[in-house]
Write an enzyme that holds these catalytic residues in place. Structure first.
Site, PDB file in Angstrom:
ATOM      1  N   GLU A 125       0.572  -0.776   0.260  1.00 33.68           N
ATOM      2  CA  GLU A 125       0.545  -0.262  -0.169  1.00 33.68           C
ATOM      3  C   GLU A 125       0.705   1.552  -0.328  1.00 33.68           C
ATOM      4  O   GLU A 125       2.134   1.641   0.710  1.00 33.68           O
ATOM      5  CB  GLU A 125      -1.345   0.473   1.605  1.00 33.68           C
ATOM      6  CG  GLU A 125      -2.031   1.321   1.382  1.00 33.68           C
ATOM      7  CD  GLU A 125      -2.742   1.572   2.309  1.00 33.68           C
ATOM      8  OE1 GLU A 125      -2.581   0.521   3.595  1.00 33.68           O
ATOM      9  OE2 GLU A 125      -3.483   2.413   2.823  1.00 33.68           O
ATOM     10  N   GLY A 265       3.007   1.639  10.934  1.00 31.73           N
ATOM     11  CA  GLY A 265       2.379   1.078  11.958  1.00 31.73           C
ATOM     12  C   GLY A 265       2.622   0.068  11.561  1.00 31.73           C
ATOM     13  O   GLY A 265       3.563  -0.668  12.458  1.00 31.73           O
ATOM     14  N   GLU A 268      -2.164  -3.861   6.987  1.00 31.79           N
ATOM     15  CA  GLU A 268      -3.753  -4.596   7.000  1.00 31.79           C
ATOM     16  C   GLU A 268      -3.346  -6.262   5.632  1.00 31.79           C
ATOM     17  O   GLU A 268      -4.864  -6.540   5.749  1.00 31.79           O
ATOM     18  CB  GLU A 268      -5.016  -4.569   7.177  1.00 31.79           C
ATOM     19  CG  GLU A 268      -5.287  -3.636   5.733  1.00 31.79           C
ATOM     20  CD  GLU A 268      -4.613  -1.686   5.454  1.00 31.79           C
ATOM     21  OE1 GLU A 268      -4.004  -1.666   6.265  1.00 31.79           O
ATOM     22  OE2 GLU A 268      -5.439  -1.404   5.093  1.00 31.79           O
ATOM     23  N   ASN A 269      -2.627  -6.240   5.582  1.00 33.94           N
ATOM     24  CA  ASN A 269      -2.277  -7.410   3.842  1.00 33.94           C
ATOM     25  C   ASN A 269      -3.569  -9.080   4.565  1.00 33.94           C
ATOM     26  O   ASN A 269      -3.173  -9.128   5.705  1.00 33.94           O
ATOM     27  CB  ASN A 269      -1.676  -8.030   3.862  1.00 33.94           C
ATOM     28  CG  ASN A 269      -0.656  -6.499   4.080  1.00 33.94           C
ATOM     29  OD1 ASN A 269      -0.298  -6.126   2.949  1.00 33.94           O
ATOM     30  ND2 ASN A 269       0.602  -6.757   4.731  1.00 33.94           N
ATOM     31  N   GLU A 302      -5.740  -3.323  12.590  1.00 38.44           N
ATOM     32  CA  GLU A 302      -5.187  -3.882  11.437  1.00 38.44           C
ATOM     33  C   GLU A 302      -6.538  -5.062  11.032  1.00 38.44           C
ATOM     34  O   GLU A 302      -7.297  -5.599  10.068  1.00 38.44           O
ATOM     35  CB  GLU A 302      -4.204  -4.363  11.248  1.00 38.44           C
ATOM     36  CG  GLU A 302      -3.088  -3.230  11.369  1.00 38.44           C
ATOM     37  CD  GLU A 302      -2.772  -2.462  10.785  1.00 38.44           C
ATOM     38  OE1 GLU A 302      -3.462  -2.160   9.051  1.00 38.44           O
ATOM     39  OE2 GLU A 302      -2.436  -0.804  10.839  1.00 38.44           O
ATOM     40  N   HIS A 305     -10.246  -3.920   9.961  1.00 35.73           N
ATOM     41  CA  HIS A 305      -9.587  -3.349   8.281  1.00 35.73           C
ATOM     42  C   HIS A 305      -9.883  -4.795   7.627  1.00 35.73           C
ATOM     43  O   HIS A 305     -10.226  -4.658   6.167  1.00 35.73           O
ATOM     44  CB  HIS A 305      -8.098  -3.341   7.715  1.00 35.73           C
ATOM     45  CG  HIS A 305      -7.579  -2.001   8.159  1.00 35.73           C
ATOM     46  ND1 HIS A 305      -8.218  -0.681   7.209  1.00 35.73           N
ATOM     47  CD2 HIS A 305      -6.716  -0.673   8.251  1.00 35.73           C
ATOM     48  CE1 HIS A 305      -7.771   0.394   7.395  1.00 35.73           C
ATOM     49  NE2 HIS A 305      -6.589  -0.326   7.962  1.00 35.73           N
ATOM     50  N   GLU A 324      -9.699   3.964   5.807  1.00 30.46           N
ATOM     51  CA  GLU A 324      -9.077   4.603   7.490  1.00 30.46           C
ATOM     52  C   GLU A 324      -9.670   5.167   8.196  1.00 30.46           C
ATOM     53  O   GLU A 324      -9.663   4.922   9.709  1.00 30.46           O
ATOM     54  CB  GLU A 324      -7.764   5.903   7.046  1.00 30.46           C
ATOM     55  CG  GLU A 324      -6.558   4.426   6.248  1.00 30.46           C
ATOM     56  CD  GLU A 324      -6.372   3.181   6.969  1.00 30.46           C
ATOM     57  OE1 GLU A 324      -6.575   3.128   7.890  1.00 30.46           O
ATOM     58  OE2 GLU A 324      -5.308   2.311   6.287  1.00 30.46           O
TER      59      GLU A 324
HETATM   60  N1  PHE Z   1      -3.537   0.713   5.577  1.00 28.45           N
HETATM   61  C1  PHE Z   1      -2.116   0.976   7.074  1.00 28.45           C
HETATM   62  C2  PHE Z   1      -3.316   1.054   8.056  1.00 28.45           C
HETATM   63  O1  PHE Z   1      -3.353   2.130   8.366  1.00 28.45           O
HETATM   64  C3  PHE Z   1      -0.908   1.911   6.868  1.00 28.45           C
HETATM   65  C4  PHE Z   1      -0.413   2.014   6.439  1.00 28.45           C
HETATM   66  C5  PHE Z   1       0.068   2.950   4.812  1.00 28.45           C
HETATM   67  C6  PHE Z   1       0.899   1.207   5.806  1.00 28.45           C
HETATM   68  C7  PHE Z   1       0.743   2.746   3.552  1.00 28.45           C
HETATM   69  C8  PHE Z   1       1.801   0.708   5.169  1.00 28.45           C
HETATM   70  C9  PHE Z   1       1.909   1.871   4.252  1.00 28.45           C
HETATM   71  O2  PHE Z   1      -3.553   0.590   8.792  1.00 28.45           O
HETATM   72 ZN    ZN Z   2      -5.763   1.708   8.319  1.00 35.79          ZN
END
Ligand code: PHE
Ligand code: ZN
Length: 878
Positions: A125, A265, A268-269, A302, A305, A324
């Site tokens: 991401e 941080g 959420e893969n 996470e 998500h 988000e």
């Molecule tokens: N999508 C992640 C989160 O908010 C944040 C993130 C964004 C991590 C871009 C890495 C790169 O939980």
């Molecule tokens: Zn997030």
């Protein structure tokens, strides 16, 4: 150049081709990894024959290409490092096979496939997948994935990817393979792989419908014992999402991997969350209560998500706050339910004011849903996350808990499997509740923090009380005119003795305990009011606005004692302290002894009130930060003066309240075994907040008390907080204790971060020199985002007086850091640069020193798009 273009929301169009499924084979090896990808592609029905297919790439090297097994002739395609074009793809379903080489060890941007402490891992991401293979790397292209990973058995005994395990075996030459199958169609940004030699703890969770899920948390060998809190948090999160939102997990396994080098941080893969190790690893000797709370929060975030982000994703990156803002709201609610709701609310509002308000009132202001961007990585902001959560919270406030839940149920039902938009999100609440949210939508479209100004009057003869609320939002970049917004203002009228005031009639748009502003000015008339009430407005911080109220110090302190809303009790004390500091810093008019005494007494009373919980008291005893005083002043800011004034106020508070505070401090000592529970955390927070006040206020014997607490602490919270007090006051012990801390904990990188961050907050004039020397040390881990952020990020954001030194040395230090780090990790560089967003609010001397530092950065050749974008907006004429 294509790369430098601004992207506009209004230009959104679906891609002319779909990618239905992805089959990858990745061979891991030091220096180079080979990625073979088979994409099953089909044109959309409306796509005209001969429409080229343009796949995204980034620093890729193509080594072979075929369609349906037949190699392509050179004239059929064009491959560059950042794109692959098929000039005339087949007008039917076909399989494109590509072979590319990538170099994870050389990847210091930490986007795509990289190596952290020997472990291969990915971050996709928002646009990292294109650094692994050519693809339609956009969130509205959803495909199923099957991934075969091949690696040396000793280098990488652990092979993980998204979805469910689908086989392992021998691959010859001391290698093995693992296959992973993800049946849920997902955008490429949720792709992940991990290959390495890792330890693991396992557990399992049975979902409400009786499905067993295998849980695993992977980490560096030897750190397994530090993963248990994360596992506990994960299981509680899974249960909570079932209870509160009816959301169950949907794969056979859920894995988390902790890595040491990570730009954010956590991520959420699908089925394979990858975490910055600071949000996984914890034990009492090295992690603070705040660290434990952070782990619980981020694990929950996470995990949540999986529904708000993965099952329902974003159509395009302009919709980022769809996943988000909503997921932050969900994790806030989780923490509120697990711990103290009032305390969580206050902490979240403090974060919002410290991070989002300055963004919203400066050159980087943007709406939660922006309509253009140059670099999407620069939009993972407090506005998208924290203000995004506030907007969802307002929906819940306006619709009520049941109405909000009806909307959420409809959202999950209607949009499961979709790449959705903010419009679709709002529509489910309209449909489920029969309401019109057209005006409410402005919260997503407009930047800027509204101000709500209050005027009131009481007429004794007619027993009438009148409240007038006026809203106004200042212009923000690109948005000169602002229309009024829907603002829910929860309120109560507090009568003598703190009892709620009643009224016999009210005119105006009032529902129960809430006024909903829709126009510029709203007047409410209450009749049959027996005595002049004190209004308690914006209870529970019901909208992300700045409230300007004419309450006297006496009225504020009355609310601090009697308001039934804990948020406003806290707010009233903050307001009193803020008013004293602002006046002293701007008018040079120090507070009267009477007003400082009144505040000190109220604080002492709060500290000893039997009905309040300790964590709340700790927040009440923490005066507004220097940065928030600066923000309230707004123009011609002199941060050094603010620093001096704040210390002076603490000194006056201590003069009067020290005996009471010391008594509470000693009464809170405990020999209980450490646990990061709300009750214990609260007790430590209060005790340490008192210690901080005593040390910063120069109470007699306080330095010795802090040194003693430091020496005898049995957990990191008490030790680090004692050290913090000493460093922020820069007492004669500061350097000795910092050195001692380094000696004992220097080998644990996450504790080293605490040491770096404390150094960065030191108030003495030597700080910039010391920080420079640390960074220049060849042993400094110059590519680790956590170390860099702890040192320079903390300095820029949390040491206003030294960052804005009148000689410009603080500005120059940060600017040259940005130029240097930008050559390796543009995301970390761009974020450090955002410290300058307040530069125009300084007094003229500092303002020009800041501008000079920014101009010298501007003159650096080869700046990344990340830094160039932030810099351009920061310097743009306001
Ligand atoms: N999508 C992640 C989160 O908010 C944040 C993130 C964004 C991590 C871009 C890495 C790169 O939980
Ligand atoms: Zn997030």
């Amino acid at each position: 150049m294509r790369n430098e273009e601004t992207i506009y929301l209004k230009d959104y169009a679906p891609a002319p081709y779909r990618i239905v499924s992805v089959d990858m084979e990745v061979t891991f090896a030091p220096e180079q990894c080979r990625v073979r990808t088979q994409l099953t592609i089909e044109p959309l029905p409306a796509t005209a024959p001969g429409t080229p297919l343009i796949l995204d790439g980034d620093e890729l090297r193509l080594t072979s290409i075929a369609i349906d097994g037949a190699p392509l002739v050179l004239s059929a395609y064009e491959a560059t490092a950042d794109s692959l074009t098929l000039h005339e793809p087949p007008q039917r379903r076909f399989v494109l096979e590509t072979d590319v080489m990538v170099e994870p060890e050389a990847n210091t941007k930490l986007m795509g496939l990289y190596r952290s402490n020997g472990t291969w891992c990915t971050q996709c991401e928002p646009e990292g997948f294109r650094r692994i293979t050519y693809f339609l790397d956009r969130p509205d292209v959803l495909a199923t994935y099957r991934v075969t990973m091949i690696a040396d058995r000793t280098l990488a005994p652990v092979l993980l990817a998204n979805g469910n395990p689908a086989g392992t075996g021998d691959a010859g030459d001391g290698r093995h393979f693992a296959v992973w199958d993800d049946p849920h169609p997902k955008p490429a940004y949720l792709f992940a792989m991990v290959a390495g030699d890792l330890g693991v703890i396992t557990d399992s969770f049975t979902t409400a419908s009786g499905k067993a899920v295998d849980l695993g948390i992977y980490c560096e060998h030897g750190k397994e014992g530090e993963c248990h809190w994360a596992m506990d948090s994960l299981k509680r999160s899974m249960a909570w999402d079932e209870r509160r939102f009816g959301r169950e997990y949907d794969l056979d396994v859920f894995n988390i991997v902790a890595v040491s080098d990570f730009n954010f941080g956590a991520m959420e893969n699908k089925g394979l969350n990858i975490f910055n190790d600071k949000y996984v690893l914890a034990k009492a000797e090295t992690a603070t209560d705040g660290d434990f709370e952070g782990i619980e929060r981020v694990i929950a975030h996470e995990y949540f998500h999986n529904w708000s982000g993965n099952r329902i994703t974003c159509r395009d990156w302009f919709q980022l706050c769809l996943k988000e803002g909503l997921t932050v709201y969900r994790d806030q609610e989780f923490t509120s339910d697990e711990r103290s709701r009032a305390v969580k609310r206050i902490e979240d509002v403090r974060t919002l004011r410290a991070t989002q308000f300055p963004e919203d009132s400066g050159p980087l202001a943007h709406p939660p849903r922006p309509d253009h961007y140059r670099e999407i990585n620069n939009f993972y902001t407090a506005t998208v996350y924290e203000k995004g959560a506030e907007v969802v919270r307002m929906l819940a406030t306006l619709l009520g808990e049941a109405g909000f839940r009806k909307g959420m149920d409809l959202y999950f039902e209607r949009h499961d499997g979709d790449a959705a938009t903010i419009e679709q999100f709002l529509k489910v609440f309209e449909d489920a509740n029969g309401v019109d949210l057209e005006q409410f939508k402005l919260w997503y479209l407009d930047a800027g923090t509204p101000t709500v100004e209050v005027a009131d009057s009481y007429d004794e003869a007619s027993r009438t009380y009148r409240l007038t609320l006026t809203q106004r939002t200042l212009p923000t970049p690109g948005q000169p005119e602002k229309a009024p917004r829907v603002i829910p203002v929860r309120f109560g009228l507090v009568g003598p003795n703190g009892a709620p005031t009643t009224w016999s009639r009210v005119s105006g748009d009032v529902r129960d305990d809430m006024v909903v502003l829709t126009g510029e000015t709203t007047t409410i008339t209450f009749e049959g009011v027996a005595n002049r009430p004190v209004p308690s407005l914006l209870r529970d911080f019901s909208a992300p606005v700045k409230l300007v109220s004419p309450l006297s110090q006496e009225d504020q302190l009355f609310l601090a004692r009697h308001d039934s809303d804990p948020f406003n009790r806290w707010q009233a004390l903050q307001d009193v302290a803020m008013a004293l500091m602002v006046d002293a810093a701007t008018l040079g008019r120090p507070w009267t002894e009477a007003s400082a005494s009144a505040l000190a007494d109220a604080l002492a009373e709060t500290a000893t009130a039997p009905s309040l919980d300790d964590a709340f008291k700790a927040l009440a005893l923490t005066l507004p930060t220097e940065a928030s005083v600066a923000r309230t002043i707004g123009v011609d800011v002199d941060p050094e003066r603010i620093h001096t004034v704040r210390r002076a106020l603490l000194a006056d508070i201590v003069k009067r309240a020290a005996p009471v505070l010391e008594g509470v401090y000693h009464s809170l000592a405990s020999t209980e075994g450490y646990a990061p529970t709300a009750a214990q955390n609260g007790r430590r927070a209060l005790r340490n907040a008192i210690l901080r006040v005593l040390v910063l206020g120069g109470a007699q014997g306080a330095d010795a008390l802090a040194a003693e607490q430091y020496a005898h602490a049995t957990n990191m919270t008490d030790r680090a907080d004692a050290l913090e007090a000493v460093v922020l006051a820069w007492t004669p012990d500061a350097e000795r204790l910092l050195a001692d801390f380094r000696l004992h904990y220097g080998n644990d990188p996450l504790v080293l971060d605490k040491w770096l961050a404390l150094h960065a907050r030191a108030p003495d004039d030597g700080v910039v020199g010391r920080l420079r020397a640390m960074l220049a040390d060849p042993a400094f881990p110059r590519n680790n985002p956590n170390r860099l952020r702890s040192l320079v990020g903390t300095f820029g954001m949390s040491n206003p007086a030294q960052f804005a030194r009148p000689d410009g040395a603080g500005f120059q230090f940060v600017a040259s850091f940005v130029a240097d780090v930008d050559t390796r990790n543009p995301q970390v560089a761009a974020r450090a640069l955002t410290a300058f967003r307040v530069w125009r609010s300084f007094e003229p001397g500092r303002r020009s020193a800041a501008e000079a530092a920014l101009r010298s950065l501007e003159a650096t050749p080869g700046l990344s798009r990340n830094v160039a974008d932030i810099l351009g907006r920061t310097l743009a004429p306001s």
